[in-house]
Design an enzyme around this catalytic site. Structure first.
Site, PDB file in Angstrom:
ATOM      1  N   GLN A 253       0.764  -1.172  -0.129  1.00 34.02           N
ATOM      2  CA  GLN A 253      -0.041   0.134   0.200  1.00 34.02           C
ATOM      3  C   GLN A 253       0.840   1.304  -0.014  1.00 34.02           C
ATOM      4  O   GLN A 253       0.521   2.216  -0.104  1.00 34.02           O
ATOM      5  CB  GLN A 253      -1.069   0.036   1.407  1.00 34.02           C
ATOM      6  CG  GLN A 253      -2.136  -1.209   1.220  1.00 34.02           C
ATOM      7  CD  GLN A 253      -3.050  -0.962   0.038  1.00 34.02           C
ATOM      8  OE1 GLN A 253      -3.251   0.216  -0.440  1.00 34.02           O
ATOM      9  NE2 GLN A 253      -3.997  -1.907  -0.125  1.00 34.02           N
TER      10      GLN A 253
ATOM     11  N   THR B 267       6.012 -19.627 -16.750  1.00 39.26           N
ATOM     12  CA  THR B 267       6.093 -19.063 -17.724  1.00 39.26           C
ATOM     13  C   THR B 267       5.559 -17.442 -17.508  1.00 39.26           C
ATOM     14  O   THR B 267       4.428 -17.439 -16.958  1.00 39.26           O
ATOM     15  CB  THR B 267       5.471 -19.404 -18.972  1.00 39.26           C
ATOM     16  OG1 THR B 267       6.247 -20.742 -19.510  1.00 39.26           O
ATOM     17  CG2 THR B 267       5.390 -18.663 -20.420  1.00 39.26           C
TER      18      THR B 267
ATOM     19  N   CYS C  39     -13.755 -10.081   3.081  1.00 37.63           N
ATOM     20  CA  CYS C  39     -13.084 -11.213   2.858  1.00 37.63           C
ATOM     21  C   CYS C  39     -13.368 -11.794   1.482  1.00 37.63           C
ATOM     22  O   CYS C  39     -14.239 -11.108   0.548  1.00 37.63           O
ATOM     23  CB  CYS C  39     -13.436 -12.425   3.825  1.00 37.63           C
ATOM     24  SG  CYS C  39     -15.142 -12.683   4.084  1.00 37.63           S
TER      25      CYS C  39
HETATM   26  N1  PLP Z   1      -0.582  -6.688   1.240  1.00 37.05           N
HETATM   27  C1  PLP Z   1      -1.501  -5.675   1.702  1.00 37.05           C
HETATM   28  C2  PLP Z   1      -1.177  -4.568   2.490  1.00 37.05           C
HETATM   29  C3  PLP Z   1      -2.499  -5.379   0.545  1.00 37.05           C
HETATM   30  O1  PLP Z   1      -3.281  -4.614   0.762  1.00 37.05           O
HETATM   31  C4  PLP Z   1      -2.967  -6.495  -0.153  1.00 37.05           C
HETATM   32  C5  PLP Z   1      -4.054  -6.274  -1.219  1.00 37.05           C
HETATM   33  O2  PLP Z   1      -5.215  -6.143  -0.574  1.00 37.05           O
HETATM   34  C6  PLP Z   1      -2.213  -7.539  -0.322  1.00 37.05           C
HETATM   35  C7  PLP Z   1      -0.993  -7.582   0.573  1.00 37.05           C
HETATM   36  C8  PLP Z   1      -2.276  -8.676  -1.257  1.00 37.05           C
HETATM   37  O3  PLP Z   1      -1.973  -8.369  -2.701  1.00 37.05           O
HETATM   38  P1  PLP Z   1      -2.363  -8.933  -4.023  1.00 37.05           P
HETATM   39  O4  PLP Z   1      -3.781  -8.851  -4.147  1.00 37.05           O
HETATM   40  O5  PLP Z   1      -1.475  -8.564  -5.177  1.00 37.05           O
HETATM   41  O6  PLP Z   1      -2.215 -10.599  -3.567  1.00 37.05           O
END
Ligand code: PLP
Length: 384
Positions: free
Chosen positions: A180, A238, A324
């Site tokens: 973030q 890939t 969720c």
């Molecule tokens: N870490 C944080 C702080 C996130 O906000 C998110 C996504 O919501 C993720 C990890 C996971 O990212 P991704 O959707 O690319 O797996």
């Protein structure tokens, strides 16, 4: 399908930047496998290497430190599960405010997991990380510390520099979930202490389904998917050249687009406007330094499930900040860790803005917010 609703949920996923879209469309017209040595393969390889340079630049990493993965969740799992094995650590330290991707990966190591709490402003209790490290030192054990840079629910910026000072000069290891903060804060991966960081394309206007692990040479044994040796043996499979090209183009375009949208001013307007309608508004993490594009707030008594449905009917897409994958709104472990009472946490909503946000979006949101709060108050016999 055309979506006409106003999008106020950039922390969940930012809309695709036109630059990323153009790069992806161009890449979709190319055939081949980037590992092939013939011309078709080399054309795709070039796209991937260009993108590697673009992502490295935005994260302050060296090109060779960028490993493309299928998501930030995958990069996080590689860092934590792969890292724990590679570093032969005896335990993991996380904060209670981590994303589930971090908490579940820590659990998946099968090692003891210590959890540092959050204070009421949403900041990681650094002293609890210090205590875990001191205990490990006394037992001659080595830990992998996993923290986030910016909280996805509250936008609170964590004191990662101070955690780096704690962990950097020790034999312990540090992983930072920078998802973030990437593109919004200047990351300087190469010159800073973390062994590994994870970033994601779709939070900066690139496509979903691609992320990256930033990894220093000494930590480079944190591998989960050796497979066919792609990404120099650091992530088999890939590569999706269109997705990676989109990631690269987004990395190049995002920072100036985000800056131009002046989102922190828009968030201030939104929070002031909400307070004018609901003086009892609670903004979580308000006293901490926040990244400025997000606001996690609650109107006491107005449940987020009701408010979000009302806003959705008006074409306004906000989130509870803790949805969720089933789409249901669950209780927020982040707010719980901040000591927010469950009945107030049930009212929490998140507004998160980004490169495409405008004053009109915020005005429309405030109009909708006023209607939803007004309806709630009249139903409950209180003046709006
Ligand atoms: N870490 C944080 C702080 C996130 O906000 C998110 C996504 O919501 C993720 C990890 C996971 O990212 P991704 O959707 O690319 O797996």
């Amino acid at each position: 399908m055309r979506q006409s609703a106003i999008y106020l949920d950039h922390n969940a996923s930012a809309p695709l930047l036109p630059e990323a879209r153009a790069a992806m469309v161009a890449a979709l017209d190319l055939s081949g496998n980037p590992s092939s040595v013939h011309g078709h393969g080399r054309a795709l390889r070039n796209l991937i290497e260009t993108a590697r340079g673009q992502v490295a630049k935005l994260s302050g990493a060296e090109r060779g430190q960028v490993v493309f993965t299928g998501s930030a969740t995958e990069a996080i799992t590689q860092a934590i599960v792969g890292g724990a094995k590679a570093f032969k650590v005896d335990g993991i330290v996380v904060s209670a405010g981590e994303h589930m991707a971090v908490l579940k990966a820590a659990e998946a190591t099968g090692l003891p997991v210590a959890k540092a709490g959050l204070d009421e402003d949403g900041l990681i209790r650094i002293e609890e990380i210090g205590a875990a490290l001191a205990k490990a030192d006394a037992a001659e054990q080595r830990l992998l510390v996993c923290v986030h840079l910016v909280n996805n629910e509250t936008g609170v910026m964590q004191p990662v520099e101070r955690i780096e000072v704690l962990v950097g000069p020790t034999p312990h290891h540090l992983f930072v979930d920078a998802v973030q903060g990437f593109g919004k804060l200047g990351l300087k991966f190469a010159s800073r202490a973390p062994d590994m960081m994870a970033i994601s394309a779709h939070k900066i206007g690139g496509p979903a389904g691609v992320g990256a692990l930033l990894v220093k040479g000494h930590a480079d044994q944190a591998r989960l998917i050796p497979g066919g040796g792609q990404e120099q043996g650091r992530r088999g499979g890939t590569e999706s050249a269109p997705a990676i090209a989109g990631f690269g183009a987004a990395a190049e375009a995002f920072a100036s687009r985000f800056y131009e949208a002046n989102v922190s001013a828009l968030i201030r307007v939104a929070e002031d406007g909400m307070r004018a309608v609901a003086p009892d508004l609670v903004v979580f993490g308000e006293k901490a330094d926040r990244i400025g594009n997000a606001s996690n707030f609650a109107v006491p008594g107005l449940k987020n499930s009701v408010a979000m449905m009302g806003l959705d009917l008006l074409g306004l897409s906000v989130s509870s900040g803790s949805a969720c994958s089933s789409g249901k709104v669950g209780p927020s472990h982040v707010l719980a860790a901040m000591g927010v009472k469950p009945e107030l946490a049930e009212c929490a909503m998140r507004l998160s803005l980004g490169w495409s946000s405008t004053t009109d979006d915020v005005e429309a949101f405030l109009k909708g917010f006023g209607e939803v709060v007004g309806r709630h108050r009249s139903r409950h016999g209180r003046a709006a």
